[in-house]
Write an enzyme that holds these catalytic residues in place. Structure first.
Site, PDB file in Angstrom:
ATOM      1  N   LYS A 127       0.876  -1.165   0.000  1.00  0.00           N
ATOM      2  CA  LYS A 127       0.000   0.000   0.000  1.00  0.00           C
ATOM      3  C   LYS A 127       0.913   1.214   0.000  1.00  0.00           C
ATOM      4  CE  LYS A 127      -2.987   2.788   2.749  1.00  0.00           C
ATOM      5  NZ  LYS A 127      -3.575   3.059   4.052  1.00  0.00           N
ATOM      6  N   GLY A 146      -7.875   9.445   9.413  1.00  0.00           N
ATOM      7  CA  GLY A 146      -8.207   9.592  10.830  1.00  0.00           C
ATOM      8  C   GLY A 146      -9.284  10.618  11.132  1.00  0.00           C
ATOM      9  N   ALA A 189      -9.288   5.522   4.010  1.00  0.00           N
ATOM     10  CA  ALA A 189      -9.094   6.684   4.882  1.00  0.00           C
ATOM     11  C   ALA A 189     -10.354   7.531   5.021  1.00  0.00           C
ATOM     12  CB  ALA A 189      -7.952   7.576   4.400  1.00  0.00           C
ATOM     13  N   GLY A 190     -10.536   8.009   6.231  1.00  0.00           N
ATOM     14  CA  GLY A 190     -11.598   8.964   6.517  1.00  0.00           C
ATOM     15  C   GLY A 190     -12.907   8.342   6.959  1.00  0.00           C
ATOM     16  N   ASN A 203      -8.994   2.139   9.855  1.00  0.00           N
ATOM     17  CA  ASN A 203      -8.218   1.787  11.048  1.00  0.00           C
ATOM     18  C   ASN A 203      -8.784   2.464  12.297  1.00  0.00           C
ATOM     19  OD1 ASN A 203      -4.590   1.652  11.694  1.00  0.00           O
ATOM     20  ND2 ASN A 203      -6.270   1.306  13.062  1.00  0.00           N
ATOM     21  N   THR A 204      -8.651   3.802  12.340  1.00  0.00           N
ATOM     22  CA  THR A 204      -8.968   4.528  13.575  1.00  0.00           C
ATOM     23  C   THR A 204     -10.384   4.259  14.072  1.00  0.00           C
ATOM     24  OG1 THR A 204      -7.518   6.254  12.746  1.00  0.00           O
ATOM     25  CG2 THR A 204      -8.845   6.802  14.655  1.00  0.00           C
TER      26      THR A 204
END
EC number: 2.8.1.10
Lengths: 252, 311
Positions: free
Chosen positions: A91, A152, A179-180, A201-202
């Site tokens: 990635k 994040g 992301a996001g 992830n977050t």
């Protein structure tokens, strides 16, 4: 197909910021994710113990170049990742600004070209810009990973129209919203729009109950994909009664 | 005779608890062994704040640590913890409040006037404390010596209680290192009297006052066993976080930096483990000062039961 691999489960999970490797393991299992991504830049070669835990998960590992700000850093990190994990998947993240963590599209294309030529299967973290996407494909990428919102931020799909256009523009390229994503509904929406997978992830790692949240995301992603495959009805401006009125008795 | 291996916070607490319970104890720490990671700790006794990411057992059992340390070392400051976030990360403060308990929403200036209005709101954890780990460990050692406990670097003469931290990886295969980096500032212009935690999406940090204008700023958490000195990135992150809390830190003298490896099990919880006749006390992760006394208590109970059963 992601570089020749088919995936039943279309949720990809990041592995940072969990309360413990144990919770991470449980979260991966609860979500059913088959692909996990892991950073190397900061941990370096000393991160074996954590990487061994990830390998034990049985998931396909997608190493990432998070934290790299230049072509050279990203290429070196990718080479290290290939050695450590024995995978050609990478990635590719080349960050343009430390605060927004926005990708640097120029360095991204350059790094993608070098890595593709070296035989890597590159998953580039990019914006929703169509021309950047085309350049990445021309550089050898067979998957694109447009952002939903800054890393994040939990803002979800900040520019849905651009993402829809991107989906229509690259009908044959697997697209992963990366992301996001903050809530399962946002992940589900990306899948309903026809994206091939979602990476986050977050939203899971920092949930009060990461295992419960990863399960929710797993369900949302599979529901969104099923809905897309089943064909979502088009929106209409007018009400259309779902029960026909033709043939009803006229009692007046 | 019990031979406690290792003179970090786990070993010293184990030796203290065993000696107080009437066991004959020696502490074995080979000369030239790396200094214990606990010397670099924040020395925070913050069970409620740790509950943000740690399981409830840390919150529940860690509360006993304050009483334990207060009875044995000087300089314990029971002034609570103040948790702050930059205005744009206010959401993180709400999340922290949801993830923890035993706190109040406060106006930070009411507790630390030195913050001069930079933070509109904060969380105050009244029941928490901090101390200087270097002083606390030296005092435990002195007390052990005074009780007749011998410290040496030779061959263990008794039953082994293994508190070697990361060095015990030779026997504990699931023990891993989580690197932590810290620095110490001399900032006589800054007045903070209690532990301040700054929530930040990328650079969370805590600042622990050490007295006489000295502040400890910590700590990174990196999944690596690399043991070299602090990285430039860590210095940059910790300093920018400290600067966010108080611009006066920009004029501080950077008087010390450190990097250590926290011994951690996969669940990041400390454990007592049997290994034949040997007992391991390990896996303190970032909770050494909080959990070492608790685990030492468990150790004493385990060994007392064994002694009773043996008779």
């Amino acid at each position: 197909m992601f570089y020749g691999s088919d995936l039943q489960n279309r949720l990809m999970l990041g592995t940072a910021q969990y309360p413990s490797p144990q919770v991470l393991r449980e979260a991966i299992a609860a979500s059913g994710a088959e692909v996990i991504t892991v950073s190397l830049r900061r941990e370096g070669t000393g991160g074996d113990a954590f990487r061994d835990i990830l390998k034990e998960s049985g998931c396909r590992i997608l190493p990432n170049t998070a934290g790299c700000h230049s072509v050279q850093e990203a290429v070196t990190t990718a080479q290290m990742a290939r050695e450590l994990f024995g995978t050609s998947w990478i990635k590719l993240e080349v960050i343009g600004h430390a605060d927004t963590l926005q990708p640097d599209p120029f360095a991204l294309v350059e790094a993608a070209r070098i890595l593709a030529a070296e035989g890597f299967d590159v998953f580039p973290y990019t914006t929703d810009d169509l021309i950047v996407g085309e350049k990445l494909i021309e550089a050898g990428c067979r998957v694109l990973m447009p952002w939903g919102a800054p890393i994040g931020s939990g803002q979800g799909l900040r520019n849905k129209e651009a993402l829809k256009t991107m989906r229509a523009h690259f009908p044959d390229i697997p697209l992963v919203v990366d992301a996001g994503i903050g809530a399962p509904s946002q992940a589900m929406e990306a899948m309903e729009m026809g994206f091939d997978a979602v990476l986050l992830n977050t939203a899971v790692a920092k949930a009060l109950d990461p295992v419960g949240m990863s399960r929710a995301f797993g369900q949302a992603v599979s529901a969104g994909r099923a809905a897309h495959d089943a064909g979502i009805m088009p929106r209409r401006d007018m009400a259309v009664a779902s029960t026909p009125i033709f043939g009803m008795a006229e009692l007046a | 005779m019990i031979s406690v291996l290792g003179a970090g916070v786990a070993g010293l607490c184990a030796a203290t608890a065993l000696s107080e319970a009437g066991f004959d104890v020696e502490v074995v720490a080979p000369d030239g062994a790396p200094p214990p990671a606990s010397l670099l700790a924040g020395g925070m006794l913050a069970p409620f704040c740790e509950g943000e990411s740690a399981p409830d057992v840390i919150v529940e059992r860690g509360q006993a640590a304050i009483t334990w340390w207060r009875a044995r070392v000087s300089g314990l400051e029971a002034r609570g913890t103040l948790v702050l976030a930059p205005p744009r990360d206010g959401g993180d403060l709400d999340r922290f409040a949801r993830a923890t308990r035993s706190h109040d929403w406060v106006r930070p200036d009411d507790f630390e006037p030195g913050l001069s209005g930079r933070f509109a709101r904060g969380l105050f954890f009244a029941a928490e404390a901090h101390m200087d780990p270097v002083i606390a460990m030296a005092e435990l050692r002195d007390q052990l010596t005074a009780r007749g406990v011998r410290f040496h670097g030779g061959t263990p003469g008794g039953r082994i209680v293994d508190c070697r931290g990361l060095a015990a990886r030779d026997r504990l295969k699931d023990l891993r290192a989580v690197r932590g980096e810290m620095l110490e500032l001399y900032a006589p212009d800054v007045t903070l009297t209690r532990t301040v935690r700054l929530l930040h999406p990328r650079f969370p940090c805590y600042i622990v006052p050490r007295g006489q204008g000295r502040y400890m700023v910590g700590a990174t958490m990196v999944e690596t066993a690399r043991s070299g000195p602090i990285t430039a990135r860590a210095v940059m992150e910790l300093l920018s976080a400290a600067y966010t809390v108080h611009p006066g830190f920009a004029e501080a003298e950077l008087i010390a930096t450190g990097a250590g490896l926290r011994p951690s099990f996969p669940d990041n919880l400390p454990a007592l483990r049997r290994d034949g006749d040997r007992i391991h006390v390990n896996g303190m992760y970032r909770h050494g000062f909080l959990m070492a006394p608790v685990v030492a208590g468990d150790l004493v109970r385990m060994m007392t039961e064994e002694k009773i059963n043996a008779h």
